[in-house]
Motif scaffolding. Sequence first.
Motif, mmCIF file in Angstrom:
data_model
loop_
_atom_site.group_PDB
_atom_site.id
_atom_site.type_symbol
_atom_site.label_atom_id
_atom_site.label_comp_id
_atom_site.label_asym_id
_atom_site.label_seq_id
_atom_site.Cartn_x
_atom_site.Cartn_y
_atom_site.Cartn_z
ATOM 1 N N TYR A 1 5.432 2.792 2.426
ATOM 2 C CA TYR A 1 6.113 2.073 3.504
ATOM 3 C C TYR A 1 5.045 1.541 4.475
ATOM 4 C CZ TYR A 1 10.203 4.734 1.911
ATOM 5 O OH TYR A 1 11.200 5.284 1.143
ATOM 6 N N GLY A 2 5.364 0.454 5.112
ATOM 7 C CA GLY A 2 4.489 -0.106 6.139
ATOM 8 C C GLY A 2 5.174 -0.071 7.488
ATOM 9 N N GLY A 3 4.363 -0.205 8.553
ATOM 10 C CA GLY A 3 4.909 -0.217 9.898
ATOM 11 C C GLY A 3 4.717 1.113 10.603
ATOM 12 N N GLY A 4 4.401 1.069 11.884
ATOM 13 C CA GLY A 4 4.222 2.276 12.675
ATOM 14 C C GLY A 4 2.845 2.338 13.314
ATOM 15 N N GLY A 5 2.608 3.425 14.053
ATOM 16 C CA GLY A 5 1.380 3.540 14.836
ATOM 17 C C GLY A 5 0.116 3.609 14.022
ATOM 18 N N GLY A 6 0.179 4.104 12.781
ATOM 19 C CA GLY A 6 -1.000 4.168 11.927
ATOM 20 C C GLY A 6 -1.001 3.107 10.866
ATOM 21 N N SER A 7 -0.130 2.114 10.997
ATOM 22 C CA SER A 7 0.005 1.059 9.988
ATOM 23 C C SER A 7 -0.015 -0.300 10.679
ATOM 24 C CB SER A 7 1.292 1.291 9.195
ATOM 25 O OG SER A 7 1.509 0.279 8.251
ATOM 26 N N VAL A 8 1.081 -1.035 10.578
ATOM 27 C CA VAL A 8 1.180 -2.333 11.251
ATOM 28 C C VAL A 8 2.002 -2.131 12.512
ATOM 29 C CG1 VAL A 8 1.892 -4.737 11.056
ATOM 30 C CG2 VAL A 8 1.071 -3.512 9.031
ATOM 31 N N ARG A 9 1.286 -2.132 13.659
ATOM 32 C CA ARG A 9 1.966 -1.906 14.925
ATOM 33 C C ARG A 9 2.771 -3.150 15.324
ATOM 34 N NH1 ARG A 9 -3.649 0.174 17.403
ATOM 35 N NH2 ARG A 9 -4.282 -1.249 15.728
ATOM 36 N N GLY A 10 3.866 -2.904 16.024
ATOM 37 C CA GLY A 10 4.809 -3.962 16.371
ATOM 38 C C GLY A 10 6.092 -3.816 15.586
ATOM 39 N N TYR A 11 6.012 -3.136 14.453
ATOM 40 C CA TYR A 11 7.173 -2.875 13.611
ATOM 41 C C TYR A 11 7.484 -1.377 13.651
ATOM 42 C CZ TYR A 11 6.260 -7.555 11.863
ATOM 43 O OH TYR A 11 6.053 -8.909 11.784
ATOM 44 N N GLY A 12 8.756 -1.058 13.468
ATOM 45 C CA GLY A 12 9.166 0.332 13.502
ATOM 46 C C GLY A 12 8.569 1.122 12.348
ATOM 47 N N TYR A 13 8.625 2.441 12.472
ATOM 48 C CA TYR A 13 8.062 3.329 11.456
ATOM 49 C C TYR A 13 8.771 3.120 10.123
ATOM 50 C CZ TYR A 13 6.744 7.735 9.184
ATOM 51 O OH TYR A 13 6.277 8.678 8.306
ATOM 52 N N GLN A 14 8.009 2.797 9.070
ATOM 53 C CA GLN A 14 8.496 2.590 7.699
ATOM 54 C C GLN A 14 9.434 1.384 7.590
ATOM 55 O OE1 GLN A 14 10.259 6.390 6.648
ATOM 56 N NE2 GLN A 14 8.282 7.247 5.991
ATOM 57 N N ARG A 15 9.334 0.430 8.540
ATOM 58 C CA ARG A 15 10.266 -0.699 8.525
ATOM 59 C C ARG A 15 9.739 -1.894 7.747
ATOM 60 N NH1 ARG A 15 15.463 -0.426 9.594
ATOM 61 N NH2 ARG A 15 15.353 -2.651 10.139
ATOM 62 N N LEU A 16 8.514 -1.818 7.233
ATOM 63 C CA LEU A 16 7.995 -2.931 6.430
ATOM 64 C C LEU A 16 8.202 -2.642 4.951
ATOM 65 C CD1 LEU A 16 4.650 -4.057 8.125
ATOM 66 C CD2 LEU A 16 6.872 -5.172 8.159
ATOM 67 N N GLY A 17 8.662 -3.662 4.217
ATOM 68 C CA GLY A 17 8.913 -3.526 2.792
ATOM 69 C C GLY A 17 10.331 -3.991 2.451
ATOM 70 N N PRO A 18 10.755 -3.802 1.220
ATOM 71 C CA PRO A 18 12.109 -4.237 0.824
ATOM 72 C C PRO A 18 13.196 -3.451 1.557
ATOM 73 C CG PRO A 18 10.701 -3.819 -1.099
ATOM 74 C CD PRO A 18 9.975 -3.276 0.093
ATOM 75 N N PHE A 19 14.370 -4.089 1.678
ATOM 76 C CA PHE A 19 15.530 -3.469 2.329
ATOM 77 C C PHE A 19 16.681 -3.384 1.340
ATOM 78 C CE2 PHE A 19 13.096 -4.855 5.925
ATOM 79 C CZ PHE A 19 13.371 -3.931 6.927
ATOM 80 N N ASP A 20 17.586 -2.432 1.606
ATOM 81 C CA ASP A 20 18.822 -2.383 0.837
ATOM 82 C C ASP A 20 19.858 -3.259 1.535
ATOM 83 O OD1 ASP A 20 19.923 -0.986 2.981
ATOM 84 O OD2 ASP A 20 19.633 0.984 2.067
ATOM 85 N N PRO A 21 21.037 -3.434 0.941
ATOM 86 C CA PRO A 21 22.067 -4.284 1.569
ATOM 87 C C PRO A 21 22.499 -3.801 2.946
ATOM 88 C CG PRO A 21 22.553 -3.966 -0.743
ATOM 89 C CD PRO A 21 21.413 -3.046 -0.426
ATOM 90 N N ASN A 22 22.269 -2.536 3.262
ATOM 91 C CA ASN A 22 22.646 -2.013 4.573
ATOM 92 C C ASN A 22 21.594 -2.307 5.655
ATOM 93 O OD1 ASN A 22 25.001 -0.873 3.477
ATOM 94 N ND2 ASN A 22 23.854 0.975 2.857
#
Length: 701
Positions: free
Chosen positions: A591-612
């Motif tokens: 997963y991408g996103g978060g303080g040790g990854s890509v800041r500006g995005y929520g924790y584990q919010r980068l990558g594919p999403f499900d329909p929800n």
Amino acid sequence: MWFTSSWLVLALAGQVQQSNAGQVQQPSAPVQAQPVDPQADKPIVSDPQFDSALPVLSDDINAPLEPMPAAPGAAPSGNVQPTGANEALAPVMAETPELTAPLPPLGTFDSTPPTEVADIDDKDVVIRYTTVVRGLDDLDLTGQFNGLSALKEGGGKAANAAMITARAREDEALAVRLMKSKGYYDGTAISTIEQPPANAGDPIRAIVSATPGNVYTLSSVKIDAGPVLPPDLLIRELPLKIGDRIEADRIQGAEANLALKLPQQGYPFVAVGQRDILLDDAKWTGDYTLPVDTGPRSSFGTYSTEGKLAFDAKHVGVLARFKDGELYDNRKVDDLRDALVATGLFSTVSVEPRRTGVIAADGTEKVDLLVRQEAGPPRSLAATAGYSTGEGIKVEGSFTHRNVFPPEGALIGTVIAGTQEQGLSGTFRRSNAGKRDRTVTITAAANHSNYDAFNAFTGTLSARISYDSTPIWQKKFTYAFGVELVGTNESVYDFGLGRDARRTYGIAALPSQVQFDTSDSLLNPTKGYRLKFSLSPEASVSGGVRPYARVLVEGSIYQPVSESIVLAGRIRAGTIPGIARDDLAPSRRFYGGGGGSVRGYGYQRLGPFDPNGDPVGGRSINEFSLEARYRFGNFGIVPFIDGGNAYEGITPKGSDLRYGAGIGGRFYTNFGPMRVDVATPLNPRPGDGKVALYISIGQAF
């Protein structure tokens, strides 16, 4: 003339008074009339006789007093004998020859009071002065003089003129000492006090003028010592040669080098004696002689311990990086002491070589290393806390007993309490397990995680052998390998069913990693680089056995561009081949996103999403970060930009990156920086927040 005559008259009068007093104290007797003596009023010594008995004095009032000539037949004694009318007085003999020497003129006496006498605190009287130094600039001594000067220390103010004069005399001696330290042994200095013109209002000028004279050089260099191996060891490690200036810094530095280098080459008991420099003021040279007691040439032997022990002498040998019989080198002894400190088990610890008198086959004397221990408190409590968008609040506390199973067998209990994660774990850790810097760790943990990507209840049992860095002992090369057994029940979106479901996974893994680190700090690097490679062959059991591998490569670099600015960069890429994404437990995906990854995005919010609209993770990832770390005092400002994404396939892409940028604040402490970062996504997707906040300890990478 008058003074001498008056003294004699007063002496005679005293004798007369003493005689009369004696008569009064006689016992009472009948008073009888006495006949009148016609000679009663006649003087005992006539004035002409008195004057003729006086010595002839010089007409020079400043001439020293002359001795009175002895009368013929006078007794050679210091006692005054009775004299007749025509006899001269016998001289009083001096007990020491100095008493007969002429008195020196008053002008030759130094009437300047010492500084402690002259330096009185008189707030009602202030004399201002300026200090002028001459003759020291060419010798590069003005700065040292100003730092030690009594005149400069006075701040240009004094209570009286005597105080200024006393300070100036002290600075004369200071200037001479400084010139001698540079090899000018004939140097002289004189101070003068210049009064300003009347009614000018200018301060007094205190002038110290130095005259260095000729510089002295070494005409010979001799070391008075016994034989050593190799034969040229002493002269090689004493960096002095004929023609060098006899400068204090040069001489002391050479002697310090000799005292430092000999213990590194087999002589732990060397003692450097007091140098002797014989100056020749006709040639401006000096003969240098240094006595050195080298002691025996030695090799490593045994260990012993004393004090309040944390562990025994056998474990001290495990920490040592030298072998029995190896030539003594105190750098390796210092390394052993650092390793003892790094255990964290001591309040104080020292290592001292001791002679044994045991001679080895190579002729060296065996040395026993005495380790004086003072074991510190073995128990400690620790806590950390942080917050980030997507992870919420997270507090972690731990209790550690560092030596419950000696030597260095620690038991660690950890509790995690957070808004989105809770956990409990117990760890046994054996440091320096049979070998220096080798750590064996066994952990049992239970954890609950509730994030947008998954909700999981996980139990883990793991064992690990590692060669790690610590804040005290940072290493360039580290490694770790082990085994991990995981049982986890997780929520997962089932694309076949079109809804969320819960599945249980059993995972067996053999994680390992290697890292090469040239940075200067674990928590706050300012230069160097890091390269890390991680590989974990795994097998997932959920409706079947599916083997796969997790591979991750990461590198970072730190480049200072000024004393206060460091540029830092990081890249990261990973892949998971051998299994379909939906057969992989959500907690094992990238997963991408978060303080040790890509800041500006929520924790584990980068990558594919499900329909929800929830992240489902992927089998590959790529990331980068750039920071400009500006520090001022204990504070810092860090602008940054990050980029990256997670992908469903096993190959990361470069065409679908998400970017975030922001600024951070740093508060630097003795254990690492406190970090607060605020970031915003530059190319957000629907549902991404506008601002993300991260608070933690240590730099982002």
